[in-house]
Design an enzyme around this catalytic site. Structure first.
Site, short mmCIF file in Angstrom:
data_model
loop_
_atom_site.label_atom_id
_atom_site.label_comp_id
_atom_site.label_asym_id
_atom_site.label_seq_id
_atom_site.Cartn_x
_atom_site.Cartn_y
_atom_site.Cartn_z
N ASP A 211 0.87 -1.19 0.00
CA ASP A 211 0.00 0.00 0.00
C ASP A 211 0.90 1.24 0.00
OD1 ASP A 211 -2.21 1.90 0.55
OD2 ASP A 211 -3.32 0.14 1.25
N GLY A 237 4.56 1.11 -1.60
CA GLY A 237 4.68 1.39 -3.03
C GLY A 237 3.43 2.01 -3.59
N PHE A 239 0.86 1.48 -6.73
CA PHE A 239 0.58 0.43 -7.71
C PHE A 239 0.45 0.93 -9.14
CE2 PHE A 239 -3.70 0.07 -5.24
CZ PHE A 239 -4.34 1.04 -5.97
N HIS A 257 -12.74 -1.09 -7.97
CA HIS A 257 -13.90 -0.17 -8.04
C HIS A 257 -13.49 1.29 -7.80
CE1 HIS A 257 -15.59 0.29 -3.64
NE2 HIS A 257 -14.29 0.37 -3.65
C1 LIG Z 1 -10.87 1.19 -0.86
S1 LIG Z 1 -9.38 0.84 -0.01
C2 LIG Z 1 -9.43 -0.94 0.10
C3 LIG Z 1 -8.66 -1.49 1.26
C4 LIG Z 1 -8.71 -3.01 1.44
N1 LIG Z 1 -8.19 -3.72 0.30
C5 LIG Z 1 -10.11 -3.48 1.73
O1 LIG Z 1 -10.78 -4.02 0.87
O2 LIG Z 1 -10.56 -3.29 2.87
C6 LIG Z 1 -8.17 1.16 -1.24
C7 LIG Z 1 -6.74 0.97 -0.78
O3 LIG Z 1 -5.86 1.21 -1.89
C8 LIG Z 1 -4.76 1.97 -1.44
N2 LIG Z 1 -4.22 2.74 -2.56
C9 LIG Z 1 -4.78 3.78 -3.20
N3 LIG Z 1 -4.00 4.22 -4.19
C10 LIG Z 1 -2.89 3.43 -4.19
C11 LIG Z 1 -1.71 3.38 -4.97
N4 LIG Z 1 -1.53 4.23 -5.98
N5 LIG Z 1 -0.80 2.44 -4.68
C12 LIG Z 1 -0.98 1.55 -3.66
N6 LIG Z 1 -2.08 1.55 -2.88
C13 LIG Z 1 -3.03 2.48 -3.13
C14 LIG Z 1 -5.35 2.86 -0.36
O4 LIG Z 1 -4.36 3.37 0.50
C15 LIG Z 1 -6.34 1.93 0.32
O5 LIG Z 1 -5.75 1.21 1.37
#
Ligand SMILES: C[S@@+](CC[C@H](N)C(=O)[O-])C[C@H]1O[C@@H](n2cnc3c(N)ncnc32)[C@H](O)[C@@H]1O
Length: 347
Positions: A211, A237, A239, A257
């Site tokens: 994350d 990192g 993504f 989503h």
């Molecule tokens: C909607 S949350 C989902 C969290 C978890 N997977 C869940 O289902 O409970 C989206 C996650 O993606 C991470 N995130 C957003 N942009 C990101 C990026 N560019 N690289 C890595 N992680 C990212 C956010 O920090 C967050 O923890």
């Protein structure tokens, strides 16, 4: 006309009631009553103190004399509190899921709904007309950058994700064939509720979460609470900018989503590249039924993504199509719990 024939227009009108319309239309009364109970720490107070009468509970919560009894009895009528001989106690469900002292606490999502979403959804009509977000980024800015600039909101968001995903994590632990796989990395893991659920259920599984850098301390302290720091570690990192880490199984939960179609496809492509041959990608979300008429939560979640300034939710067929386009050789959809399903793809 005989009795077995179709009812007349008058009979039909007499049979109809406005109950469902009224219940839904004024549903926000009950919803906000529960959200305020969570905000006030009502379930935590009762869990600590045991059953309390109305006056004791009102005083402990700092409520005005006008409001206590109506508030508590409304929660009884809504099935969120029990009342025996004038003393209020939690129900088995509110005790298990809304007491923050318990590892089964799911109230994080309700805390965030109360603090952020409830107000933002008040501008739904504007969002529907303009297609523009109604959250903190209504006037522009990157969603995660803006939210994570405030440490309190970062912690609240990560806790909300746990509330949304903790039961789903248990279902993934139970339904995916983990005996065939040794390690897992949850891409966009937030606190890490899902890898914690998997590692708790399967002693042989190691791995962790990936994350954005500010999430690291939040992940580490959550994982340590479950005594899993030796088996689950964090990789910081981005993504979009960085390659994804490799593991037998990658998970993307409530990730696809968040993004538009090109970004969804890019993330699936990157997962495919990172996996070994035979590796699995588990995507979970409130996957919408293919006919888009049953999973109301999934459809409303997609509207929530409009409000938040993120992407859109999708059907199992949509996701399987994108997975096939990315090169995955097989995929299937499996229901998990409540509105959530997983789409599993094998490289
Ligand atoms: C909607 S949350 C989902 C969290 C978890 N997977 C869940 O289902 O409970 C989206 C996650 O993606 C991470 N995130 C957003 N942009 C990101 C990026 N560019 N690289 C890595 N992680 C990212 C956010 O920090 C967050 O923890």
């Amino acid at each position: 006309m005989g009795k077995t024939e179709s009812p007349t227009a008058t009979e039909e009108t007499e049979r109809l009631t406005p109950d469902a319309i009224m219940q839904l239309g004024l549903g926000f009364w009950g919803s906000k009553t529960l959200l305020s109970a969570v905000e006030l720490g009502l379930f935590a107070v009762i869990s600590k103190a045991g059953p309390l009468d109305a006056e004791e509970l009102r005083e402990r919560l700092g409520l005005h004399p006008r409001s206590g009894r109506d508030f508590f009895d409304a929660l009884v009528a809504l099935g969120m509190l029990a009342r025996t001989n004038g003393r209020y106690s939690n129900t088995p469900e509110t005790d298990l899921f809304l007491d923050p002292a318990k590892p089964t606490y799911m109230g994080g999502i309700l805390e965030m709904a109360n603090a952020r979403l409830y107000t933002f959804w008040g501008s739904l009509t504007e969002g529907l007309r303009t297609g523009q977000p109604q959250s903190e980024v209504k006037t522009g800015g990157d969603f995660f950058e803006t939210l994570y600039a405030d440490p309190e909101k970062l912690a609240q968001f990560a806790g909300a994700m746990t509330g949304l995903s903790v039961a789903t994590g248990d279902a993934i632990a139970a339904k995916f064939p983990w005996r065939d796989y040794g390690n897992v990395i949850d891409i966009g893991c937030a606190q890490g509720a899902v890898p914690v659920a998997i590692a708790t259920a399967h002693d042989h599984v190691t791995g962790g979460g990936f994350d954005l850098p500010p999430v690291e301390p939040i992940f580490n302290s959550y994982v340590a609470r479950f005594g899993l720091a030796d088996r689950l570690s964090f990789t910081a990192g981005n993504f979009f900018a960085d390659p994804l880490p490799s593991a037998d199984v990658l998970i993307m939960g409530h990730i696809l989503h968040d993004w538009d179609l090109d970004q969804k496809r890019l993330l699936l492509q990157k997962a495919y590249t990172a996996l070994p041959t035979g590796g699995a990608l588990i995507v979970y979300d409130a996957i919408i039924d293919d006919d888009r008429r049953e999973n109301a939560f999934g459809l409303l979640m997609s509207l929530n993504m409009l409000i938040e300034a993120l992407g859109f939710d999708y059907t199992g067929a949509d996701c399987r199509g994108w997975m096939a386009d990315s090169g995955f050789s097989e995929s299937y959809v499996e229901h998990l719990v409540g509105p959530d399903s997983m789409v599993v793809a094998i490289k």
